[in-house]
Each structure stands twice: as structure tokens, then as C-alpha cells.
Design an enzyme around this catalytic site. Structure first.
Site, PDB file in Angstrom:
ATOM      1  N   ASP A 169       0.811  -1.273   0.013  1.00  0.00           N
ATOM      2  CA  ASP A 169       0.153  -0.139   0.107  1.00  0.00           C
ATOM      3  C   ASP A 169       0.337   0.648  -0.143  1.00  0.00           C
ATOM      4  O   ASP A 169       1.497   1.364   1.042  1.00  0.00           O
ATOM      5  CB  ASP A 169      -0.942  -0.194   1.557  1.00  0.00           C
ATOM      6  CG  ASP A 169      -1.607   1.110   1.934  1.00  0.00           C
ATOM      7  OD1 ASP A 169      -1.682   2.360   0.521  1.00  0.00           O
ATOM      8  OD2 ASP A 169      -2.352   1.193   2.301  1.00  0.00           O
TER       9      ASP A 169
ATOM     10  N   LYS B 235       2.411  11.507  -3.720  1.00  0.00           N
ATOM     11  CA  LYS B 235       2.038  10.853  -4.993  1.00  0.00           C
ATOM     12  C   LYS B 235       0.531  11.527  -4.795  1.00  0.00           C
ATOM     13  O   LYS B 235       0.233  10.850  -5.229  1.00  0.00           O
ATOM     14  CB  LYS B 235       0.601  10.029  -3.045  1.00  0.00           C
ATOM     15  CG  LYS B 235       0.241   8.638  -4.303  1.00  0.00           C
ATOM     16  CD  LYS B 235      -0.638   7.694  -3.166  1.00  0.00           C
ATOM     17  CE  LYS B 235      -1.163   7.125  -3.730  1.00  0.00           C
ATOM     18  NZ  LYS B 235      -1.658   6.244  -2.269  1.00  0.00           N
TER      19      LYS B 235
ATOM     20  N   GLU C 143      -7.239   0.269  -4.376  1.00  0.00           N
ATOM     21  CA  GLU C 143      -7.050   0.343  -3.169  1.00  0.00           C
ATOM     22  C   GLU C 143      -8.355   0.045  -2.408  1.00  0.00           C
ATOM     23  O   GLU C 143      -8.394  -0.833  -1.993  1.00  0.00           O
ATOM     24  CB  GLU C 143      -6.891   1.826  -2.088  1.00  0.00           C
ATOM     25  CG  GLU C 143      -5.463   1.927  -2.574  1.00  0.00           C
ATOM     26  CD  GLU C 143      -5.147   3.915  -2.663  1.00  0.00           C
ATOM     27  OE1 GLU C 143      -6.360   4.104  -2.104  1.00  0.00           O
ATOM     28  OE2 GLU C 143      -3.949   4.375  -2.746  1.00  0.00           O
TER      29      GLU C 143
END
Ligand code: AMP
Length: 528
Positions: A10, A73, A152
Site C-alpha cells: 500500500d 503521491k 485501493e
């Protein structure tokens, strides 16, 4: 043990986590300092030759803010480069994410005593092709093959074993440190359709911290007559104390805040305060309201009602705050599932996907469990189920090309792959030359769902050639779109009459070539 380990990652905006699947168990792998998540923060030395990642990097932020990078990100898939030390050293978002991934890989390898060669990495469901491609490239820079990029919320569903569910509608409520994402997912026997997503990229647990910071600063001003706003080192200490209080209030009704020897303009102050959970909940109610309003807008957009939701998954560290579960339960008239540690669920799901790819045993699927989270859910329970389900996601947005309507000379959007088509998927269209002796054709590729070309995002421009010279409109060129299981587009072309396929080179304008990636990899700073 032989072979390469089965890994899921993740790669988060605030924190990242890495999980390992083996023999029907999935474990979160601790980093070298023993923590189960690693802050996605990179800090450099003065010459940007060495990098720190994680908590150590966060610690350096106060003294060297210009050499410390947070939230990279947010820039993935953009052309924006990040300047370190003011202006001297320039890094791409791929390189910075690559450094974070490399650190996760190094720590995990040290823990497992094995080399990691591949991993499944997660991305937000709304990430487009360029952002997914950038994530894959970051994996390559870290020295492994990102053999699958998954959404996700899909990973969260996998962590809860929902891949075997039939006709289930799931809401994934994901509140991290700096972002909020809500996703509506339809699951039917291994096909995950992200029906709609909504969120706020500037709303997260940090805002709850800031509410406590403001409350504390007001008290300090009242009691000590000082305004510390703008004093970096003092503010940093107050922020840390506020975050600690927020964490304490997840398990207690009151939090005691003590900040001894707070330095301010040559003096020191001892700060003490007590914050009650109900006071905290009252002062952050507007933040919680925002997340519920975003969920409401999500249902409206998708044409769903909150009654049609079968299961709600809480994901992201900030959903540990009891106010979230309380409010969701009130609103939906049902308890959300938070059986799996919310800041670990996405990494666990990524490892479950890696296990499916490697035909390994998966943990038991126990959908719908709603027991309270334990502080240390070390591993998900083992089962003997060998899962061979082919897991599929769907194309998040339509993909097409920009063409010119020859009748009125207007550009238009020609969709090649429709939104929500299960991936992988292939489709093709025929094109030709517009001029005599034309040897190259440009293919502008767009992603989006608007009828109007200019309202979609230009993803890439491909140049196709060389073609043999012919009069205009004679060539029959078949352009093939292949959207792979990662949601990443591959384009190829074939000259139907001349049987040249391989000779037609397709050159992407954006992104990096393998050669560029290999040079970038060699020049990556050493991680300390
Ligand atoms: P994530 O990005 O999912 O790792 O979530 C990070 C956010 O979760 C940060 O804002 C943390 O302060 C918050 N968080 C982590 N643990 C807790 C806790 N026990 N109680 C409240 N918030 C927490």
C-alpha cells in the site's frame, strides 16, 4: 524456503505498508524500527546523495524543511518535478516514490531474509493511466516488478475476503492522514466494479490534529499570553502532542496533554491540558460532516441509496477514531466492518491479490464480521481454501482517440474501450493517412467519459510509422488498444495490406523508456 516472496504494498499518501502472503496467512511486515507502517516521507542530505525514509525523515523536517518531501503521491503522473534544497536537485515523483518503495523492499527483505522480485501495488480507484504507469515505474526504480496495480478499495474488499461474494454492494470509507476517499463497489463473483468514487484530496486525519492544535494554541495564548503561531519548532511539538492526544482519545474518554519546556522567544513554558473525547468530537463535527456529505454526493451520482449498501468497510488510520464508527452506524443504521486494522487492510488485500496471481492459498473469507479491531491483528486467519478465481477489475474511465470529422473538420472523441468494461480487454479501430505519401500517423489518446473531446484528459500521443508512401486514404492501419489487468494501456498497430506490424514503431510521448528508467535507477540516492 525457495522462490520469491508473495508481496503486496500500500503506497499511501501519508503512510505505506507492506504485507507478505504465505501458506494461507497474510502478515504485515514491520520495518527496521519495528513499526507496521512507514511514513511516506523522504529526506535528503545537503547534496541529495543520501536519503532517509519514514520516521527518521519526518524527524528531519523541522531542521531541513526544504530537503524533506511529504505527500509525493499527489504528484504521481504529472510532469512536475520536485526541487530539493531550494533549487539544486530535481527529482521526479516516480523517483521519490521509488525511494519509498525501495526502503519498504529493503526492510522487508531484511525481515524475511529473501529477495523481493515482484509485488502488487495499490493505487486510488480514480488514478488514470499515467498515474498507474508512474506507480509501475516507481516499482521498477525500487528494483522490483510491479506485477499488478490494483485499486485501493478493491484491495480492501479482498482483505475482507469479498472476492467470492455474489451481488454485493460495498461502500469503502477510507480516511487516511491527508486524504478522504469513498468508493462504491459492486462485486459479483470476482469482478469488482468501482461504480463511483468521491472524495477530498485535502481532508484527512491531519485536519483533526489541527483542530486540537488550534484549541491548544488558544489555551496557551489565554494562560501564558503568548502566540506561538509561525514558530516552527514550537508548532511542531504542539502538533505532535495534538496527534498523540487524538490517538489517546480513540481508546480513552480523556487525554492529558503535557508539553514540558516549550521554547518560545528565549523563555520556556510548561504546557498542560486535558481534552475530553466529547469536546474533541464537538470541535471536529464539521470535518466528519464533510465526509458524510461526500458519501451522500457519491450515492446521488451513482443513483444509489444508502439502503442499497450491503457492507461498509472502514479503511485508513483515521477511522480508528470512535466518532467515525458512531456516525456511520447512525447514518446507515448498521455497523461498519473494521475487523482488520484499518491502516493495514489495503496492504493485506494487495498481498491477497499477489497470492491469487501466484495460485497460493488465501486466508479465510469471513465477510461481514464486525468485531472491534484489536490493537495487533497480527495475521488474518488461515484456511485451506485454494482460490483460483480470476479476479477482474473494470476500466475506470473510457479510453479513446481524438479524430477529425472530415465533413466539418471538427475534432471528435472516438471511444475504443468503454468505461466499466472488465479488464484485461482489447479493441481496435481502423485508420488511414490524410495526405499523399504520408509516412507517419499521430494518435492522440484520451481518457474520460465526456462526449466532447476537449473535456477528456489527453493521456498520451503515439507516433506510428514509418509507413510505405501511398496516396491519401489508401492505407489500412489497424490500431489496437490493450488495457491490461493493471488498467494500463498498451497500443500497437498493423499495416493490414503490407503485413507490417512489428516494423511499425509506436513511440509514447509521455513516461519513461526502459533505458531512461535504468539510468534513473542507477542514480537513485543511497538509502540510509
Ligand atoms: P493512514 O494514512 O491510513 O496511515 O492514516 C494516518 C492517519 O491515521 C493519521 O492522521 C493518524 O494520526 C491517524 N491514526 C492512526 N492511528 C490512530 C488512532 N489510534 N486514533 C486516531 N487516529 C489515528
Amino acid at each position: 524456503m525457495t522462490g520469491t516472496p508473495t508481496i503486496g504494498i500500500d503506497l499511501g499518501t501519508t503512510n505505506s505498508a507492506i504485507a507478505h502472503a504465505e501458506g494461507g496467512n497474510i502478515d504485515i511486515l514491520p520495518n527496521v524500527t519495528g513499526d507496521r507502517t512507514t511514513p511516506s516521507v523522504v529526506a535528503f542530505d545537503s547534496r541529495a546523495e543520501k536519503a532517509l525514509v519514514g520516521k527518521q525523515a519526518t524527524n528531519q523536517a523541522v531542521n531541513h524543511p526544504k530537503r524533506t518531501v511529504f505527500s509525493v503521491k499527489r504528484y504521481m503522473g504529472s510532469d512536475q518535478t520536485i526541487l530539493i534544497g531550494g533549487r539544486n536537485y530535481e527529482f521526479t515523483p516516480e523517483e521519490l516514490s521509488g525511494i519509498i518503495l525501495k526502503k519498504l523492499k529493503q526492510d522487508a527483505e531484511a525481515y524475511l531474509g529473501q529477495t523481493i522480485e515482484s509485488a502488487v501495488i495499490t493505487v486510488p480507484a480514480y488514478f488514470n493511466d499515467r498515474q498507474r504507469q508512474a506507480t509501475k515505474h516507481a516499482g521498477a526504480l525500487a528494483g522490483f516488478d510491479a506485477d499488478r496495480i490494483i485499486n485501493e478499495p478493491t484491495a480492501a474488499c479482498l482483505a475482507y475476503g469479498l472476492q467470492t461474494a455474489r451481488d454485493k454492494t460495498v461502500l469503502v470509507y477510507d480516511l487516511g492522514g491527508g486524504t478522504f476517499d469513498s468508493s462504491l463497489i459492486e462485486i459479483d463473483s470476482g469482478i469488482f466494479e468501482v461504480v463511483a468514487t468521491n472524495g477530498d484530496t485535502q481532508l484527512g486525519g491531519d485536519d483533526w490534529d489541527m483542530a486540537i492544535v488550534e484549541w491548544l494554541e488558544e489555551r496557551i495564548e489565554r494562560e501564558h499570553g503568548i502566540s506561538i503561531e509561525g514558530t516552527l519548532a514550537a508548532e511542531e511539538r504542539i502538533f505532535d502532542a495534538a496527534q498523540q492526544a487524538k490517538h489517546d482519545l480513540s481508546t480513552r474518554q480523556t487525554a492529558t496533554i503535557t508539553i514540558p519546556f516549550l521554547e518560545f522567544e528565549g523563555d520556556t513554558y510548561d504546557i498542560e491540558a486535558t481534552l475530553r473525547r466529547d469536546t474533541f468530537e464537538r470541535m471536529t463535527r464539521d470535518l466528519l460532516d464533510k465526509t458524510i456529505n461526500l458519501c451522500e454526493a457519491l450515492f446521488e451520482e451513482a443513483g444509489y441509496s444508502e439502503r442499497s449498501i450491503d457492507e461498509i468497510l472502514l479503511v485508513g488510520g483515521a477511522t480508528r477514531m470512535p466518532q467515525i464508527k458512531k456516525r456511520i452506524t447512525e447514518y446507515f443504521d448498521r455497523e461498519p466492518s473494521k475487523r482488520i486494522n484499518p491502516d493495514e487492510a489495503v496492504a493485506i488485500g494487495a498481498a491477497a491479490q499477489a497470492a491469487i496471481i501466484n495460485h497460493e492459498i488465501l486466508p479465510a473469507s469471513t465477510p461481514g464480521g464486525t468485531t472491534a479491531p484489536t490493537a495487533n491483528t497480527e495475521r488474518t486467519p488461515a484456511t485451506q481454501t485454494v482460490n483460483n478465481t480470476v479476479l477482474l477489475d473494470v476500466a475506470p474511465q473510457s479510453l479513446g482517440v481524438g479524430l477529425i470529422d472530415l465533413e466539418n473538420n471538427e475534432p471528435y472523441y472516438h471511444v475504443i474501450i468503454e468505461r466499466n468494461t472488465p479488464i484485461p480487454v482489447r479493441n481496435s479501430y481502423m485508420t488511414t493517412t490524410a495526405q499523399d505519401s504520408q509516412t507517419e500517423i499521430e494518435i492522440p489518446v484520451y481518457q474520460g467519459d465526456s462526449d466532447r473531446l476537449e473535456e477528456n484528459e489527453l493521456l498520451d500521443e503515439f507516433e506510428l510509422g514509418p509507413l510505405p508512401k501511398r496516396p491519401e486514404g489508401v492505407a489500412n492501419i489497424e490500431v489496437k488498444f490493450m488495457l491490461d489487468e493493471n488498467g494500463i494501456l498498451n497500443v500497437s498497430a498493423r499495416d493490414v495490406d503490407h503485413e507490417i506490424g512489428d516494423e511499425i514503431e509506436i513511440q509514447s510521448v509521455f513516461g519513461f523508456t526502459d533505458k531512461e528508467l535504468s539510468i534513473m535507477q542507477q542514480n537513485l540516492p543511497e538509502i540510509q
